[in-house]
Design a protein around this motif. Structure first.
Motif, PDB file in Angstrom:
ATOM      1  N   LEU A 179      -9.571   0.923 -11.834  1.00 44.75           N
ATOM      2  CA  LEU A 179      -8.410   0.779 -10.970  1.00 44.75           C
ATOM      3  C   LEU A 179      -8.607  -0.390 -10.009  1.00 44.75           C
ATOM      4  O   LEU A 179      -9.707  -0.608  -9.489  1.00 44.75           O
ATOM      5  CB  LEU A 179      -8.172   2.052 -10.150  1.00 44.75           C
ATOM      6  N   ILE A 180      -7.524  -1.126  -9.770  1.00 43.32           N
ATOM      7  CA  ILE A 180      -7.483  -2.205  -8.789  1.00 43.32           C
ATOM      8  C   ILE A 180      -6.405  -1.841  -7.767  1.00 43.32           C
ATOM      9  O   ILE A 180      -5.254  -1.607  -8.139  1.00 43.32           O
ATOM     10  CB  ILE A 180      -7.122  -3.541  -9.460  1.00 43.32           C
ATOM     11  N   VAL A 181      -6.778  -1.772  -6.491  1.00 46.57           N
ATOM     12  CA  VAL A 181      -5.845  -1.345  -5.455  1.00 46.57           C
ATOM     13  C   VAL A 181      -5.747  -2.430  -4.383  1.00 46.57           C
ATOM     14  O   VAL A 181      -6.764  -2.860  -3.828  1.00 46.57           O
ATOM     15  CB  VAL A 181      -6.292  -0.017  -4.811  1.00 46.57           C
ATOM     16  N   VAL A 182      -4.522  -2.871  -4.110  1.00 47.19           N
ATOM     17  CA  VAL A 182      -4.284  -3.923  -3.116  1.00 47.19           C
ATOM     18  C   VAL A 182      -3.197  -3.452  -2.164  1.00 47.19           C
ATOM     19  O   VAL A 182      -2.141  -2.966  -2.607  1.00 47.19           O
ATOM     20  CB  VAL A 182      -3.874  -5.249  -3.791  1.00 47.19           C
ATOM     21  N   GLY A 183      -3.443  -3.616  -0.880  1.00 50.62           N
ATOM     22  CA  GLY A 183      -2.514  -3.134   0.131  1.00 50.62           C
ATOM     23  C   GLY A 183      -1.377  -4.103   0.418  1.00 50.62           C
ATOM     24  O   GLY A 183      -1.277  -5.171  -0.189  1.00 50.62           O
ATOM     25  N   PRO A 184      -0.528  -3.732   1.365  1.00 53.05           N
ATOM     26  CA  PRO A 184       0.656  -4.525   1.693  1.00 53.05           C
ATOM     27  C   PRO A 184       0.336  -5.633   2.686  1.00 53.05           C
ATOM     28  O   PRO A 184      -0.796  -5.762   3.162  1.00 53.05           O
ATOM     29  CB  PRO A 184       1.575  -3.488   2.335  1.00 53.05           C
ATOM     30  N   GLU A 185       1.346  -6.447   2.995  1.00 54.49           N
ATOM     31  CA  GLU A 185       1.216  -7.374   4.099  1.00 54.49           C
ATOM     32  C   GLU A 185       0.959  -6.551   5.360  1.00 54.49           C
ATOM     33  O   GLU A 185       1.685  -5.599   5.648  1.00 54.49           O
ATOM     34  CB  GLU A 185       2.481  -8.212   4.238  1.00 54.49           C
ATOM     35  N   GLY A 186      -0.074  -6.881   6.113  1.00 54.08           N
ATOM     36  CA  GLY A 186      -0.464  -6.055   7.238  1.00 54.08           C
ATOM     37  C   GLY A 186      -1.590  -5.109   6.880  1.00 54.08           C
ATOM     38  O   GLY A 186      -2.132  -4.427   7.748  1.00 54.08           O
ATOM     39  N   ASP A 187      -1.945  -5.057   5.587  1.00 58.22           N
ATOM     40  CA  ASP A 187      -3.075  -4.274   5.075  1.00 58.22           C
ATOM     41  C   ASP A 187      -2.813  -2.772   5.156  1.00 58.22           C
ATOM     42  O   ASP A 187      -1.813  -2.304   5.680  1.00 58.22           O
ATOM     43  CB  ASP A 187      -4.354  -4.620   5.830  1.00 58.22           C
ATOM     44  N   PHE A 188      -3.734  -2.008   4.603  1.00 56.33           N
ATOM     45  CA  PHE A 188      -3.694  -0.556   4.701  1.00 56.33           C
ATOM     46  C   PHE A 188      -3.968  -0.129   6.140  1.00 56.33           C
ATOM     47  O   PHE A 188      -4.590  -0.857   6.912  1.00 56.33           O
ATOM     48  CB  PHE A 188      -4.762   0.079   3.805  1.00 56.33           C
ATOM     49  N   THR A 189      -3.526   1.067   6.487  1.00 52.79           N
ATOM     50  CA  THR A 189      -3.939   1.642   7.767  1.00 52.79           C
ATOM     51  C   THR A 189      -5.381   2.138   7.627  1.00 52.79           C
ATOM     52  O   THR A 189      -5.883   2.341   6.518  1.00 52.79           O
ATOM     53  CB  THR A 189      -3.038   2.812   8.170  1.00 52.79           C
ATOM     54  N   GLU A 190      -6.044   2.324   8.747  1.00 46.15           N
ATOM     55  CA  GLU A 190      -7.420   2.819   8.714  1.00 46.15           C
ATOM     56  C   GLU A 190      -7.498   4.181   8.035  1.00 46.15           C
ATOM     57  O   GLU A 190      -8.435   4.465   7.276  1.00 46.15           O
ATOM     58  CB  GLU A 190      -7.967   2.914  10.142  1.00 46.15           C
ATOM     59  N   PRO A 208     -13.436 -15.572   2.636  1.00 48.25           N
ATOM     60  CA  PRO A 208     -13.289 -15.613   4.093  1.00 48.25           C
ATOM     61  C   PRO A 208     -11.852 -15.680   4.596  1.00 48.25           C
ATOM     62  O   PRO A 208     -11.610 -15.478   5.787  1.00 48.25           O
ATOM     63  CB  PRO A 208     -14.039 -16.897   4.471  1.00 48.25           C
ATOM     64  N   HIS A 209     -10.891 -15.953   3.716  1.00 48.25           N
ATOM     65  CA  HIS A 209      -9.511 -16.142   4.156  1.00 48.25           C
ATOM     66  C   HIS A 209      -8.667 -14.900   3.911  1.00 48.25           C
ATOM     67  O   HIS A 209      -8.909 -14.138   2.975  1.00 48.25           O
ATOM     68  CB  HIS A 209      -8.878 -17.341   3.432  1.00 48.25           C
ATOM     69  N   ARG A 210      -7.665 -14.712   4.757  1.00 47.88           N
ATOM     70  CA  ARG A 210      -6.732 -13.603   4.562  1.00 47.88           C
ATOM     71  C   ARG A 210      -5.735 -13.991   3.468  1.00 47.88           C
ATOM     72  O   ARG A 210      -5.018 -14.984   3.595  1.00 47.88           O
ATOM     73  CB  ARG A 210      -5.991 -13.296   5.862  1.00 47.88           C
ATOM     74  N   LEU A 211      -5.699 -13.221   2.398  1.00 49.72           N
ATOM     75  CA  LEU A 211      -4.879 -13.555   1.240  1.00 49.72           C
ATOM     76  C   LEU A 211      -3.570 -12.782   1.244  1.00 49.72           C
ATOM     77  O   LEU A 211      -3.498 -11.651   1.715  1.00 49.72           O
ATOM     78  CB  LEU A 211      -5.646 -13.235  -0.051  1.00 49.72           C
ATOM     79  N   ARG A 212      -2.537 -13.389   0.669  1.00 41.02           N
ATOM     80  CA  ARG A 212      -1.284 -12.681   0.435  1.00 41.02           C
ATOM     81  C   ARG A 212      -1.511 -11.584  -0.608  1.00 41.02           C
ATOM     82  O   ARG A 212      -2.480 -11.616  -1.362  1.00 41.02           O
ATOM     83  CB  ARG A 212      -0.206 -13.643  -0.076  1.00 41.02           C
ATOM     84  N   VAL A 213      -0.580 -10.644  -0.654  1.00 49.85           N
ATOM     85  CA  VAL A 213      -0.712  -9.517  -1.580  1.00 49.85           C
ATOM     86  C   VAL A 213      -0.857 -10.000  -3.013  1.00 49.85           C
ATOM     87  O   VAL A 213      -1.764  -9.560  -3.744  1.00 49.85           O
ATOM     88  CB  VAL A 213       0.514  -8.575  -1.469  1.00 49.85           C
ATOM     89  N   GLU A 214       0.012 -10.915  -3.428  1.00 47.26           N
ATOM     90  CA  GLU A 214      -0.015 -11.357  -4.816  1.00 47.26           C
ATOM     91  C   GLU A 214      -1.268 -12.186  -5.114  1.00 47.26           C
ATOM     92  O   GLU A 214      -1.824 -12.113  -6.219  1.00 47.26           O
ATOM     93  CB  GLU A 214       1.259 -12.126  -5.174  1.00 47.26           C
TER      94      GLU A 214
END
Length: 236
Positions: A179-190, A208-214
């Motif tokens: 399984l590959i799981v990726v969160g939304p813009e703003g990331d998952f909640t804690e 090191p960089h913050r990536l977009r969801v896609e």
């Protein structure tokens, strides 16, 4: 359909073959059914409403990839064709399925968008000559994802500042499904992260960089597909 059989092609596929690809009588064509079936033939006849395809040999069955990656990505709020791009590239790279993930920060996805994404998958499958159709599953909440994580031996969740993915893979054994799981813009909640980790997911970083969801989805999938291809098959 066996050798010598004839299939009538009309509608959008007829238009695409004759107007876009500019195929004509006697041109060679391959037809596939999205289940691994492939048959070679040629265009026997074209009229105003469609064309007749005649099989030149018996069909063959191509087996699917050994390792199957299932993508769960929270892309319901993406705009400007970014969700289309995500699903298109998942199709090309060979993901077994894609599931829109519903989270606290991406709680919905429109039914019209799901219909559109199915068309994107169909077009991408033809373009990349993918013989096994990628499944687009109904949207899923985190609550329903957790049992799948618990049952899977490999579940990777993209989390900022987690252990780099490549470092994690050096100690991971290839399995037949993951399984590959990726969160939304703003990331998952804690809370969401903690629940997935408790279910057995492994948090991985993608640089090191913050990536977009896609971007995160495709970076993770591409790396894992290449890693799967380089590993010996389970039980070998």
């Amino acid at each position: 359909m066996a050798q010598g059989g004839v299939v009538r092609v009309d509608g959008d596929e007829f238009w695409h073959m004759t107007k876009v690809l500019r195929l004509s009588t006697n041109d060679r064509v391959e037809l596939f059914n999205g289940k691994g079936g492939l048959i070679q033939g040629c265009i026997q006849m074209i009229d105003r409403t469609g064309l007749d395809f005649v099989a030149l040999e018996d069909p063959i069955l191509v087996l699917p990839l050994t390792t199957q990656w299932h993508v769960f990505a929270a892309f319901g709020t993406l705009k400007g064709g970014r969700a289309d791009w995500l699903v298109e590239k998942c199709t090309e790279l060979g993901a077994h399925s894609v599931t829109p993930l519903l989270t606290d920060r991406s709680p919905t996805i429109s039914e019209n968008r799901v219909d559109r994404l199915q068309r994107v998958i169909f077009a991408a499958s033809k373009q990349c000559q993918r013989l096994h159709e990628m499944a687009l599953n109904p949207p899923m909440k985190i609550d329903h994802l957790l049992p799948l994580v618990a049952q899977s031996k490999l579940s990777f969740v993209a989390i900022a500042e987690a252990t780099p993915l490549v470092s994690t893979l050096t100690s991971s054994r290839n399995e037949s499904s993951g399984l590959i799981v990726v969160g939304p813009e703003g990331d998952f909640t804690e809370k969401e992260v903690n629940r997935m980790m408790e279910a057995g997911a492994t948090a991985v970083g993608l640089g090191p960089h913050r990536l977009r969801v896609e971007t995160a989805t495709i970076a993770l999938l591409a790396t894992l597909m290449l890693w799967s291809d380089s590993q010996p098959t389970p039980n070998s």
